[in-house]
Design a protein around this motif. Sequence first.
Motif, short mmCIF file in Angstrom:
data_model
loop_
_atom_site.label_atom_id
_atom_site.label_comp_id
_atom_site.label_asym_id
_atom_site.label_seq_id
_atom_site.Cartn_x
_atom_site.Cartn_y
_atom_site.Cartn_z
N SER A 9 -82.21 -41.28 81.52
CA SER A 9 -81.89 -41.90 80.23
C SER A 9 -80.73 -41.17 79.57
O SER A 9 -80.58 -39.96 79.69
CB SER A 9 -83.11 -41.87 79.32
OG SER A 9 -83.44 -40.53 79.01
N CYS A 10 -79.91 -41.96 78.90
CA CYS A 10 -78.79 -41.39 78.16
C CYS A 10 -79.27 -40.95 76.80
O CYS A 10 -80.03 -41.65 76.15
CB CYS A 10 -77.70 -42.44 77.98
SG CYS A 10 -76.85 -42.89 79.49
N SER A 11 -78.78 -39.82 76.39
CA SER A 11 -79.07 -39.36 75.05
C SER A 11 -77.82 -39.59 74.22
O SER A 11 -76.73 -39.16 74.58
CB SER A 11 -79.40 -37.87 75.09
OG SER A 11 -79.56 -37.39 73.79
N VAL A 21 -77.20 -31.78 79.92
CA VAL A 21 -77.88 -32.72 80.81
C VAL A 21 -78.34 -33.94 80.01
O VAL A 21 -78.72 -33.84 78.85
CB VAL A 21 -79.07 -32.04 81.51
CG1 VAL A 21 -79.85 -33.02 82.37
CG2 VAL A 21 -78.59 -30.87 82.35
N ASP A 22 -78.25 -35.10 80.62
CA ASP A 22 -78.59 -36.40 80.05
C ASP A 22 -77.61 -36.86 78.97
O ASP A 22 -77.93 -37.70 78.14
CB ASP A 22 -80.03 -36.44 79.50
CG ASP A 22 -81.04 -36.62 80.62
OD1 ASP A 22 -80.66 -37.14 81.70
OD2 ASP A 22 -82.19 -36.24 80.43
N PHE A 27 -69.62 -44.52 79.04
CA PHE A 27 -70.34 -45.56 79.78
C PHE A 27 -71.73 -45.05 80.17
O PHE A 27 -71.90 -43.87 80.45
CB PHE A 27 -69.60 -45.93 81.07
CG PHE A 27 -68.17 -46.31 80.85
CD1 PHE A 27 -67.84 -47.53 80.30
CD2 PHE A 27 -67.15 -45.45 81.23
CE1 PHE A 27 -66.52 -47.90 80.10
CE2 PHE A 27 -65.83 -45.81 81.05
CZ PHE A 27 -65.51 -47.03 80.48
N ARG A 28 -72.67 -45.95 80.29
CA ARG A 28 -74.00 -45.59 80.76
C ARG A 28 -73.92 -45.04 82.20
O ARG A 28 -74.67 -44.15 82.58
CB ARG A 28 -74.94 -46.80 80.70
CG ARG A 28 -76.38 -46.47 81.00
CD ARG A 28 -77.31 -47.66 80.81
NE ARG A 28 -77.23 -48.30 79.50
CZ ARG A 28 -77.80 -47.84 78.39
NH1 ARG A 28 -78.50 -46.72 78.43
NH2 ARG A 28 -77.69 -48.49 77.25
N SER A 29 -72.97 -45.55 82.96
CA SER A 29 -72.83 -45.09 84.34
C SER A 29 -72.22 -43.69 84.44
O SER A 29 -72.31 -43.05 85.49
CB SER A 29 -71.98 -46.07 85.14
OG SER A 29 -70.72 -46.23 84.55
#
Length: 179
Positions: A9-11, A21-22, A27-29
Amino acid sequence: MESHSSTPSCSMNMLWNTQVVDTCIVFRSWHVSSTATFVASCALVAALGIIYEALRAFQRSLDARIALELVNAPGAIRLSLGNDADADADSQDGCTVARSTVSEGGSMRVPLVHRTLRATLYGAAVFLALFLMLVFMTYNAYLILATVLGAAVGHFLFGGTLNVDGLQGGDSKGVPCGC
């Protein structure tokens, strides 16, 4: 019993942060899953800052070359942005110069090929600048630092000259053909 999702998951932080990290960058990618990928991402962001400054320097040098080419073209005619009645044009040795427009902000029509190239470079510079702004808006201290350092290094590498006459409002007209 705790369940862990297998999808990362993106934070998204809207406040100053130092998360590694995260973090998702633009972009989500572009999801940072380790410290190593975060360091690589910071290096890429810095490289984009350097490329942006290189692009700006290339734009300036291209504009200077185009201007020189236009001024030195046979029969070069400056278009006055002001009163055309003041354009005291002389013709010597097949060279036409509108003297009054040299220091009054006169302009010359840029051929379509050059205008297209200039517009393309301008568009690329705007895109890159706004992309770096989006990186900056992650509010991640490390990514902000990478953006600023990249721009500073790029400016150091590609901003080594100054147009002193332009800064001082000098009267360097660069009149073509020795007219």
